[in-house]
Design a protein around this motif. Structure first.
Motif, PDB file in Angstrom:
ATOM      1  N   SER A  44       0.945  -1.291   0.362  1.00 52.59           N
ATOM      2  CA  SER A  44      -0.129  -0.548   0.083  1.00 52.59           C
ATOM      3  C   SER A  44       0.818   0.550  -0.210  1.00 52.59           C
ATOM      4  CB  SER A  44      -1.210   0.162   1.229  1.00 52.59           C
ATOM      5  OG  SER A  44      -0.011  -0.300   2.372  1.00 52.59           O
ATOM      6  N   ARG A  45       2.027   1.081   0.544  1.00 55.34           N
ATOM      7  CA  ARG A  45       2.860   2.821   0.190  1.00 55.34           C
ATOM      8  C   ARG A  45       3.414   3.164  -0.928  1.00 55.34           C
ATOM      9  NH1 ARG A  45       7.643   1.746   5.507  1.00 55.34           N
ATOM     10  NH2 ARG A  45       5.258   2.183   7.304  1.00 55.34           N
ATOM     11  N   ILE A  46       3.514   2.841  -1.806  1.00 53.74           N
ATOM     12  CA  ILE A  46       3.179   2.972  -3.429  1.00 53.74           C
ATOM     13  C   ILE A  46       2.396   2.543  -4.156  1.00 53.74           C
ATOM     14  CG2 ILE A  46       6.255   1.953  -3.030  1.00 53.74           C
ATOM     15  CD1 ILE A  46       5.879  -0.773  -4.913  1.00 53.74           C
ATOM     16  N   GLN A  47       1.176   2.539  -3.607  1.00 52.48           N
ATOM     17  CA  GLN A  47       0.278   2.259  -4.324  1.00 52.48           C
ATOM     18  C   GLN A  47      -0.217   3.290  -5.231  1.00 52.48           C
ATOM     19  OE1 GLN A  47      -2.291  -0.407  -4.712  1.00 52.48           O
ATOM     20  NE2 GLN A  47      -2.807   1.539  -6.816  1.00 52.48           N
ATOM     21  N   TRP A  48       0.293   4.556  -4.688  1.00 48.80           N
ATOM     22  CA  TRP A  48       0.016   6.118  -5.317  1.00 48.80           C
ATOM     23  C   TRP A  48       0.659   5.526  -6.964  1.00 48.80           C
ATOM     24  CZ3 TRP A  48       4.279   8.805  -6.680  1.00 48.80           C
ATOM     25  CH2 TRP A  48       5.621   9.275  -6.081  1.00 48.80           C
ATOM     26  N   ILE A  60      -0.480   6.004 -11.104  1.00 48.72           N
ATOM     27  CA  ILE A  60      -0.411   6.614 -12.142  1.00 48.72           C
ATOM     28  C   ILE A  60       0.761   5.921 -12.575  1.00 48.72           C
ATOM     29  CG2 ILE A  60       1.574   8.405 -12.564  1.00 48.72           C
ATOM     30  CD1 ILE A  60       2.077   9.296  -9.874  1.00 48.72           C
ATOM     31  N   LEU A  61       1.410   4.810 -13.025  1.00 52.07           N
ATOM     32  CA  LEU A  61       1.256   3.562 -14.058  1.00 52.07           C
ATOM     33  C   LEU A  61       0.526   3.101 -14.707  1.00 52.07           C
ATOM     34  CD1 LEU A  61       4.355   2.237 -12.198  1.00 52.07           C
ATOM     35  CD2 LEU A  61       4.503   3.453 -14.319  1.00 52.07           C
ATOM     36  N   SER A  62      -1.148   3.369 -13.917  1.00 52.06           N
ATOM     37  CA  SER A  62      -1.951   2.282 -14.951  1.00 52.06           C
ATOM     38  C   SER A  62      -2.615   3.945 -15.236  1.00 52.06           C
ATOM     39  CB  SER A  62      -3.021   1.311 -13.158  1.00 52.06           C
ATOM     40  OG  SER A  62      -2.690   2.473 -12.454  1.00 52.06           O
ATOM     41  N   LEU A 112       9.982  13.687 -12.518  1.00 51.46           N
ATOM     42  CA  LEU A 112      10.420  12.563 -12.728  1.00 51.46           C
ATOM     43  C   LEU A 112      10.167  11.341 -12.894  1.00 51.46           C
ATOM     44  CD1 LEU A 112      11.210  11.223  -9.227  1.00 51.46           C
ATOM     45  CD2 LEU A 112       9.260  10.718  -8.996  1.00 51.46           C
ATOM     46  N   ALA A 113      10.421  10.133 -13.306  1.00 53.41           N
ATOM     47  CA  ALA A 113      10.946   9.281 -14.450  1.00 53.41           C
ATOM     48  C   ALA A 113       9.890   7.718 -13.332  1.00 53.41           C
ATOM     49  CB  ALA A 113      11.887   9.227 -15.413  1.00 53.41           C
ATOM     50  N   ILE A 114       9.701   7.357 -13.791  1.00 53.01           N
ATOM     51  CA  ILE A 114       8.896   6.611 -13.017  1.00 53.01           C
ATOM     52  C   ILE A 114       9.074   4.494 -13.884  1.00 53.01           C
ATOM     53  CG2 ILE A 114       7.186   4.916 -11.211  1.00 53.01           C
ATOM     54  CD1 ILE A 114       6.732   7.677 -10.375  1.00 53.01           C
ATOM     55  N   SER A 115      10.061   4.066 -13.382  1.00 55.88           N
ATOM     56  CA  SER A 115      10.238   2.671 -14.482  1.00 55.88           C
ATOM     57  C   SER A 115       8.891   2.139 -14.677  1.00 55.88           C
ATOM     58  CB  SER A 115      11.209   2.036 -14.015  1.00 55.88           C
ATOM     59  OG  SER A 115      11.135   0.678 -14.861  1.00 55.88           O
ATOM     60  N   GLN A 116       8.195   1.452 -15.892  1.00 53.68           N
ATOM     61  CA  GLN A 116       6.779   0.702 -15.791  1.00 53.68           C
ATOM     62  C   GLN A 116       7.632  -1.043 -15.113  1.00 53.68           C
ATOM     63  OE1 GLN A 116       4.246   1.394 -17.397  1.00 53.68           O
ATOM     64  NE2 GLN A 116       4.561   2.530 -18.690  1.00 53.68           N
ATOM     65  N   ARG A 117       8.583  -0.764 -14.869  1.00 47.96           N
ATOM     66  CA  ARG A 117       8.698  -2.825 -14.171  1.00 47.96           C
ATOM     67  C   ARG A 117       8.870  -2.330 -12.386  1.00 47.96           C
ATOM     68  NH1 ARG A 117      13.935  -5.496 -17.338  1.00 47.96           N
ATOM     69  NH2 ARG A 117      13.805  -6.504 -15.316  1.00 47.96           N
ATOM     70  N   ASP A 118       8.203  -3.520 -12.175  1.00 51.09           N
ATOM     71  CA  ASP A 118       8.181  -3.165 -10.839  1.00 51.09           C
ATOM     72  C   ASP A 118       9.181  -4.683  -9.802  1.00 51.09           C
ATOM     73  OD1 ASP A 118       6.892  -5.918 -11.071  1.00 51.09           O
ATOM     74  OD2 ASP A 118       4.721  -5.392 -10.635  1.00 51.09           O
ATOM     75  N   ASP A 119      10.065  -5.012 -10.353  1.00 50.60           N
ATOM     76  CA  ASP A 119      10.592  -5.985 -10.205  1.00 50.60           C
ATOM     77  C   ASP A 119      12.265  -4.756  -9.845  1.00 50.60           C
ATOM     78  OD1 ASP A 119      11.786  -5.708 -13.187  1.00 50.60           O
ATOM     79  OD2 ASP A 119      11.828  -7.531 -13.193  1.00 50.60           O
ATOM     80  N   VAL A 120      12.123  -3.535 -10.018  1.00 52.39           N
ATOM     81  CA  VAL A 120      13.449  -3.304  -9.799  1.00 52.39           C
ATOM     82  C   VAL A 120      12.926  -2.105  -8.255  1.00 52.39           C
ATOM     83  CG1 VAL A 120      15.329  -1.677 -10.467  1.00 52.39           C
ATOM     84  CG2 VAL A 120      14.511  -3.551 -11.896  1.00 52.39           C
ATOM     85  N   ARG A 121      13.460  -2.312  -6.860  1.00 52.69           N
ATOM     86  CA  ARG A 121      13.798  -1.577  -6.437  1.00 52.69           C
ATOM     87  C   ARG A 121      14.262  -0.636  -6.060  1.00 52.69           C
ATOM     88  NH1 ARG A 121      13.098  -7.148  -3.221  1.00 52.69           N
ATOM     89  NH2 ARG A 121      14.826  -7.129  -4.178  1.00 52.69           N
ATOM     90  N   SER A 122      15.020  -0.922  -6.136  1.00 51.13           N
ATOM     91  CA  SER A 122      16.478   0.254  -5.965  1.00 51.13           C
ATOM     92  C   SER A 122      17.558   0.245  -6.756  1.00 51.13           C
ATOM     93  CB  SER A 122      16.913   0.036  -4.259  1.00 51.13           C
ATOM     94  OG  SER A 122      17.487  -0.593  -4.386  1.00 51.13           O
TER      95      SER A 122
END
Length: 311
Positions: free
Chosen positions: A137-141, A145-147, A185-195
């Protein structure tokens, strides 16, 4: 959300005279239950930059209540008050976090910062389990945006490729009008890269795609800003664990752009491509961190335990 007239001030969390910001803790009424107790809220107030239009004309007309604070030869100093302006030329930029959690209060409170070293072993045994335990839930925001569920009107660029794609939107700290403080800010579409730690040679196509398309997009979208006036960097530790890249004007003084927190995107690419494909999983990383941050507590606690064992 209620209007700011309902904000009940509790205390000042932090103020920064250089960045001209102040963070206030207070409460706002519950948005769903009129009789419920107020919930915590954080109000962040920042003085905006002077626009070129203001500097050239309107600003001197709005100055009132001049108070001389001294003079010496050809130099004169005053304090002054600006008369009420217009929304097209605001004096303040404000952000509200509501309802605010204890983690938000800790993040925006005044705190000491320390330089600490995170070894690969510390990351694997202490930091990674903590990251993996964070509620989704902490990164639901971010996923909103991505969706396209939220902030669709703010998206400046979208690449929907699931492996190399990303979106670009203005950072909340930018006033969306002053080019010298440009902050995207550029946000990656991938959700398997945390940092930074997750990056390997397999992510070079994504990193290069972000770099190349941003350097082409920014001058086109913001005439007057050349590609060699754009700074791309990644925070470690980031404020949230979904890979993203900060984009600023090269001279912009923004939080987190200093040594000890930021890593230039070009340097990241070079380290992976030319030094070691798994550079960031093997490297010891030294960085500045607030003492209220949970990661600082993890590392300092481990260091204290090691000292006790050595006695």
């Amino acid at each position: 959300m209620h209007s700011l007239s309902d904000f009940a001030f509790a205390r000042v969390l932090n103020e920064d005279p250089v960045l001209k910001t102040i963070s206030l803790l207070g409460t706002l009424p519950s948005p769903t239950d009129a009789v419920a107790a107020h919930q915590p809220a954080i109000l962040i107030i920042e003085k905006t930059h002077f626009t070129s239009q203001s500097s050239d004309s309107n600003i001197t007309r709005r100055i009132s209540n001049l108070d001389s604070t001294g003079s010496n030869d050809i130099y004169f100093w005053w304090n002054a008050i600006l008369a009420t302006g217009q929304l097209s030329d605001p004096d303040l930029k404000m952000t509200v976090i509501y309802p605010a959690t204890d983690a938000h209060v800790s993040k925006y409170s005044r705190q000491e910062r320390k330089m600490i070293t995170e070894t690969p072993e510390i990351y694997r045994t202490l930091i990674l389990p903590w990251i993996e335990a964070q509620p989704k839930s902490r990164i639901q925001w971010v996923h909103n945006i991505l969706s396209g569920l939220k902030e669709r009107e703010n998206v400046l660029f979208r690449d929907n490729d699931p492996d190399t794609g990303f979106i670009v939107l203005p950072d909340s700290k930018w006033d969306k009008r002053t080019m010298s403080s440009l902050y995207l800010l550029a946000i990656s579409q991938r959700d398997d890269v945390r940092s930074l730690r997750d990056l390997t040679t397999n992510h070079l196509p994504m990193l290069k795609n972000i770099r190349d398309k941003i350097l082409a997009m920014v001058p086109e979208r913001f005439p007057g800003v050349a590609s060699d006036e754009v700074r791309l960097f990644v925070h470690y530790h980031p404020s949230y664990y979904h890979f993203h890249v900060h984009i600023t004007y090269v001279t912009a003084q923004v939080p987190g752009s200093t040594v000890g927190q930021s890593h230039l995107l070009d340097t990241i690419i070079d380290n992976i491509e030319n030094i070691d494909p798994a550079y960031y999983s093997k490297a010891s990383i030294r960085y500045a961190l607030g003492v209220n941050h949970p990661v600082y507590e993890l590392i300092s606690g481990a260091a204290s335990a090691d000292r006790r064992e050595s006695l």
